[in-house]
Enzyme design. Structure first.
Site, short mmCIF file in Angstrom:
data_model
loop_
_atom_site.label_atom_id
_atom_site.label_comp_id
_atom_site.label_asym_id
_atom_site.label_seq_id
_atom_site.Cartn_x
_atom_site.Cartn_y
_atom_site.Cartn_z
N ASP A 75 -61.32 -57.42 4.25
CA ASP A 75 -61.38 -56.40 3.21
C ASP A 75 -60.34 -55.31 3.47
O ASP A 75 -60.46 -54.56 4.44
CB ASP A 75 -62.78 -55.79 3.17
CG ASP A 75 -62.95 -54.78 2.03
OD1 ASP A 75 -62.14 -54.81 1.10
OD2 ASP A 75 -63.89 -53.98 2.09
N ASP A 90 -54.41 -54.93 -3.46
CA ASP A 90 -55.73 -55.26 -2.93
C ASP A 90 -55.91 -56.76 -2.87
O ASP A 90 -56.07 -57.43 -3.89
CB ASP A 90 -56.82 -54.64 -3.81
CG ASP A 90 -58.22 -54.89 -3.26
OD1 ASP A 90 -58.33 -55.20 -2.04
OD2 ASP A 90 -59.19 -54.78 -4.01
#
Length: 528
Positions: free
Chosen positions: A132, A339
């Site tokens: 993440d 991301d």
């Protein structure tokens, strides 16, 4: 001595043999044949890759490349909203019922997008952790039970898959972090200096957090060179005794490795302990295989742009100044977040409108009729005998002037009437996110020392030597969208043709042999 010099007040004099030795050593180091960039890491795999499905299960998951697959991943993105485990609303993961009404898929069946099998402690124990870039803490389920963590997963057929649970007492290299030994501790959770360093790490999803104590232990990594040497890196990690929210429902069942900018993240810890620069790279292959390398600054050939980190929302926030679609150009000025945890790219108007409408104007195939089942807005039908299609080249000009070419902004999948390909781009109402689909085909470098993001074309096999075998698509080329690959054309267009994606033919053994020959010559000239 092999390397000899005579010291004077102002200069050094090398012998001829030593001079040759020095030149050869410099050439060897500069070429990178004998050694990599001094980075180390591990392989990463998409949620739908074979290794992850074998561990986390695959029953109930849609087939990769199917319409249901894209619908599911789109649904996941809408809830994650640009960050792993960060819900866009205050609801628990909502079920997704497909158009046929027969299958129901829950978000926790998908979880995070990329996973890595990491080894921690002594003796070494493996954990399948989620990756993440939108959070910071590296944590593992620790000394917990089925009420406070996820010790096992059960498939729809009833089969139970046991997961490893970390325990500091079972690792000889583990030690607890005390409140007086680290500035990572929250004073509010430290009743005394000798107390264990307790933590509570909340995520944006409703009632989702991990809590426990911080410990130090070794993370076992592999060098990114032909020798594939094991290296132990001491890191700070969370001993997660209690999980809540969607964590307890299996979104990151065996731990999570945060790659954010905070000082507690693994890249920051590696730099703080003098093990390498505060930088890492991620490579995303078109087949679901990839690689993450810590202490990797990239190469001099890569393109770069600066990023900023907003205090309220630390992220890899870059600026885009221009968009090219074929020969059409639109000057813009907007920010976007890189991301890797978002499947597809989301752009607000007017960037979305310019790309999609200009793209549409250059496509020769018939636009697919409106179909609520397809998640993308701009889709096109392929004829029965069509084996490829042309699309305009799209590139984003980043702040600083470097261009980021999209290796393949489309997705292709079968429907009842044949094949359809779509521009894999979504309109966003509030935030721009460069998702994993736009990063595929690149080695992305997140250099936190220089505050830049770098990129260089890569298939993830050429510039890293994986310690596992490549994962080949499991479907036949005739039936699988994954068998279509991208071939850049000289004109402002891309030609997409069916051909298998093969790993690099450059053998690590051949490189190692070349290195051995070079070192043999080095030794010979050193003796002379």
């Amino acid at each position: 001595m092999a390397l000899a010099w005579t010291s004077t007040a102002s200069s050094y004099s090398l012998t001829s043999g030593s001079y040759i030795l020095l030149v050869l050593l410099l050439l060897g180091l500069n070429s990178g044949i004998c050694h990599g960039l001094g980075s180390f890491g591990f392989d990463i795999h998409h949620r739908f890759s074979d290794p992850v499905k074998q561990i986390l299960g695959f029953e109930g998951l849609p087939e990769k490349g199917s319409v249901e697959y894209y619908v599911a991943m789109t649904h996941r993105d809408s809830i994650i909203r640009g960050r792993h485990l960060a819900a866009s609303n205050n609801q628990s993961p909502a079920p997704l019922t497909f158009a046929n009404g027969n299958d129901t898929l829950y978000l926790n069946s998908l979880g995070s997008l990329y996973y890595a099998n990491v080894s921690v402690g002594t003796p070494s124990v493996s954990y399948l952790v989620a990756l993440d870039t939108g959070s910071d803490l590296f944590w593992l389920p620790c000394d917990c039970n089925n009420k406070t963590c996820v010790p096992s997963l059960k498939t729809t057929s009833g089969q139970e898959v046991n997961l490893n649970i970390y325990s500091p007492n079972a690792s000889s290299t583990s030690k607890k972090v005390s409140c007086d030994s680290s500035n990572l501790c929250d004073p509010k959770q430290c009743p005394s200096n000798n107390s264990d360093c307790a933590y509570t790490y909340p995520y944006l999803a409703n009632n989702t957090s991990t809590s426990g104590i911080l410990v130090e232990d070794v993370l076992h990594l592999i060098t990114d060179d032909d020798q594939l040497k094991a290296i132990d890196i001491p890191v700070t990690l969370g001993c997660g005794k209690n999980e809540t929210g969607i964590l307890l429902k299996g979104s990151a069942p065996n731990g999570l490795l945060g790659l954010g900018l905070d000082s507690i993240s693994v890249p920051s810890t590696i730099a703080r302990k003098g093990q390498g620069p505060n930088s890492f790279s991620m490579c995303f292959g078109s087949d679901g295989f990839g690689r993450i390398n810590f202490a990797d600054n990239g190469t001099s050939e890569q393109k770069e742009t600066s990023f900023t980190a907003e205090p309220s929302f630390p992220s890899y926030n870059i600026s885009i100044t221009q968009i090219n679609v074929g020969v059409n150009v639109s000057k813009m000025d907007f920010n976007a977040i890189f991301d890797s945890g978002t499947s597809f790219t989301h752009l607000t108007d007017s960037a979305y409108t310019f790309i999609s409408r200009t793209f549409n104007s250059k496509i020769t195939e018939k636009r697919h009729s409106s179909n609520s089942q397809l998640p993308f807005e701009y889709c096109y039908d392929l004829s029965a005998n069509q084996t490829g299609y042309m699309i305009p080249i799209i590139n984003l000009t980043m702040k600083g002037g470097e261009q980021f070419y999209l290796t393949n902004p489309t997705e292709l999948f079968p429907t009842k009437g044949g094949y359809v390909y779509c521009l894999a781009l979504f309109k966003s109402t509030n935030i721009n996110v460069i998702g994993q689909n736009f990063m595929t085909g690149y080695r992305i470098v997140f250099n936190r020392d220089k505050m830049v993001i770098g990129w260089k074309p890569s298939n993830c096999y050429n510039d890293s030597n994986s310690n596992t075998s490549p994962i080949n698509p499991s479907h036949s080329p005739a039936a699988s969208p994954s068998s279509l690959s991208l071939s850049p054309a000289a004109s402002p267009a891309l030609s997409i043709n069916p051909k298998a994606i093969a790993p690099s033919s450059h053998s690590p053994k051949l490189k190692a042999f070349t290195c051995a020959i070079m070192m043999l010559f080095v030794s010979f000239f050193a003796i002379v």
